[in-house]
Scaffold this active site. Structure first.
Site, PDB file in Angstrom:
ATOM      1  N   CYS A  50       0.831  -1.202   0.000  1.00 29.64           N
ATOM      2  CA  CYS A  50       0.000   0.000   0.000  1.00 29.64           C
ATOM      3  C   CYS A  50       0.874   1.264   0.000  1.00 29.64           C
ATOM      4  CB  CYS A  50      -0.982  -0.009   1.173  1.00 29.64           C
ATOM      5  SG  CYS A  50      -2.345   1.170   1.008  1.00 29.64           S
ATOM      6  N   ASP A 101      -3.575   1.349  10.050  1.00 32.42           N
ATOM      7  CA  ASP A 101      -4.754   2.216  10.212  1.00 32.42           C
ATOM      8  C   ASP A 101      -5.209   2.213  11.655  1.00 32.42           C
ATOM      9  OD1 ASP A 101      -4.799   1.491   7.195  1.00 32.42           O
ATOM     10  OD2 ASP A 101      -6.029   3.284   7.471  1.00 32.42           O
ATOM     11  N   LYS A 123      -2.327   5.989  15.951  1.00 28.96           N
ATOM     12  CA  LYS A 123      -2.962   4.818  15.348  1.00 28.96           C
ATOM     13  C   LYS A 123      -3.412   3.812  16.398  1.00 28.96           C
ATOM     14  CE  LYS A 123      -1.386   6.537  11.400  1.00 28.96           C
ATOM     15  NZ  LYS A 123      -0.374   5.907  10.577  1.00 28.96           N
TER      16      LYS A 123
HETATM   17  C1  RUB Z   1      -4.051   3.157   3.557  1.00 26.65           C
HETATM   18  C2  RUB Z   1      -3.302   2.187   4.415  1.00 26.65           C
HETATM   19  C3  RUB Z   1      -2.024   2.705   5.028  1.00 26.65           C
HETATM   20  C4  RUB Z   1      -2.354   3.255   6.420  1.00 26.65           C
HETATM   21  C5  RUB Z   1      -1.175   4.011   7.024  1.00 26.65           C
HETATM   22  O1  RUB Z   1      -5.324   2.698   3.165  1.00 26.65           O
HETATM   23  O2  RUB Z   1      -3.708   1.081   4.692  1.00 26.65           O
HETATM   24  O3  RUB Z   1      -1.091   1.685   5.178  1.00 26.65           O
HETATM   25  O4  RUB Z   1      -3.443   4.159   6.340  1.00 26.65           O
HETATM   26  O5  RUB Z   1      -0.888   5.159   6.249  1.00 26.65           O
HETATM   27  P1  RUB Z   1      -6.234   3.634   2.240  1.00 26.65           P
HETATM   28  P2  RUB Z   1      -0.096   6.400   6.912  1.00 26.65           P
HETATM   29  O6  RUB Z   1      -5.463   3.893   0.990  1.00 26.65           O
HETATM   30  O7  RUB Z   1      -7.474   2.813   2.020  1.00 26.65           O
HETATM   31  O8  RUB Z   1      -6.534   4.900   3.015  1.00 26.65           O
HETATM   32  O9  RUB Z   1       1.180   5.836   7.425  1.00 26.65           O
HETATM   33  O10 RUB Z   1       0.091   7.372   5.782  1.00 26.65           O
HETATM   34  O11 RUB Z   1      -0.944   6.921   8.015  1.00 26.65           O
END
Ligand code: RUB
Length: 325
Positions: free
Chosen positions: A133, A202, A238
């Site tokens: 991701c 998340d 988180k």
């Molecule tokens: C994004 C996702 C990311 C986390 C952490 O999912 O799973 O790994 O949100 O991101 P989506 P960050 O694209 O569905 O929002 O480290 O930028 O908080």
């Protein structure tokens, strides 16, 4: 959005729409946008009544909250900002809310930088990192390693259905990192070439489970079997306080057209009106703590099983809905 609460500023509704449609995405970025939107609501609220001002702010928070259920950074951000709303008059309430939102956004950026330095210490010169991701917390670790002068290579999983891996690949290429982009199904094969799996989160539950983009748990299981350590980069924002009292994290189910567009459906069903074809699109999954080596936060790195200690320290009291006083 369905929710059109009276007195919620159109800019807040626009932010909520952007989050729901994933034009604004990723847990930290969502939290930042939500705090900014509350500051906008505070700036623009047209009332001389303190109670009405507070009501408008809480309605704005509710509108933002209802966009995506899984990333706890969103309610944590809303709660943080609203707890700073203080004063007897509208101008006091306005000033304290805006200041609190600015403080939140500055702390968010600082925490990300600090956790990056912690995560970077786990990486050695010449390491190959597999990503899933697009996580700004995970990328912060790589950025810090590059700033330390380490050579890093990346194997970037494309991450179906929305292919956020492309954003990761784009960022890493801007930093000059050699990138190998692979389809998700190729991950196990390429784990033999990886020194680390690095993902974001998340939400993190009290038992150390990591909720992240669908596919993270399968990757972690394979990495464990291959002996590749799994690092989760996640600011303490988180950590999901409700999980300390037994609540589970809701997994967002997104629209099936992200997996199978309407005009592709006929490739499977032909001309038939076939309700026997079901498409499911869970956005996130849960990786059990036994498949995670370290959770890297701005407060240092933790084995997942010990994260509850940090959660108790940070969220001592139980928490209600973010907009509740
Ligand atoms: C994004 C996702 C990311 C986390 C952490 O999912 O799973 O790994 O949100 O991101 P989506 P960050 O694209 O569905 O929002 O480290 O930028 O908080």
């Amino acid at each position: 959005m369905e929710n059109r609460q009276p007195d919620v500023d159109p800019a807040v509704v626009a932010t909520a729409d952007d989050i729901a449609a994933m034009r604004t995405r990723g847990a930290a970025t969502i939290a930042d946008a939500a705090a900014k939107a509350l500051a906008t609501q505070a700036e623009r609220a047209e009332t001389t009544q303190p109670a009405a001002f507070e009501r408008q702010l809480r309605a704005a928070a509710e509108t933002l909250y209802e966009t995506r259920p899984t990333a706890v950074s969103l309610p944590n951000a809303l709660r943080y900002v609203l707890r700073g709303m203080d004063g007897e008059t509208v101008s006091e309430l306005r000033a304290t809310t805006i200041a609190r939102a600015e403080e939140f956004r500055a702390e968010l950026a600082q925490a990300q930088q600090q956790l990056g330095e912690v995560g970077s210490n786990r990486l050695r010169d010449g390491d190959v990192v597999m990503t899933h991701c697009h996580s700004t917390d995970a990328l912060s670790c790589l950025e810090a390693a590059l700033e330390d002068g380490k050579e890093i290579e990346a194997i970037v999983k494309e991450t179906r259905p929305r292919k956020q891996g492309h954003i990761t690949a784009q960022q890493l290429r801007e930093w000059g990192v050699p990138v190998t982009l692979i389809v998700d199904n190729a991950a196990r094969r390429y784990l033999d070439e990886a020194d680390h799996v690095l993902v974001g989160a998340d939400s993190i539950a009290a038992d150390g489970s990591v909720v992240n983009k669908i596919g993270t748990s399968g990757l972690a299981v394979n990495a464990r079997e291959r002996g590749v350590p799994v690092m989760v980069a996640a600011q303490t924002l988180k950590l999901h306080p409700d999980t300390m009292t037994g609540h589970t994290v809701e997994i967002e189910m997104r629209d099936e057209t992200e997996v199978l567009a309407d005009d592709q459906r006929a490739d499977i069903t032909g001309e038939r009106d076939d309700d026997g074809l079901v498409v499911e699109n869970p956005a996130f999954d849960v990786t059990p703590p036994r498949h995670v080596d370290a959770i890297v936060t701005e407060r240092g790195q933790f084995p997942p099983e010990s994260i509850v200690t940090l959660m108790r320290e940070l969220f001592g009291e139980t928490t209600g809905e973010p907009w509740e006083p």
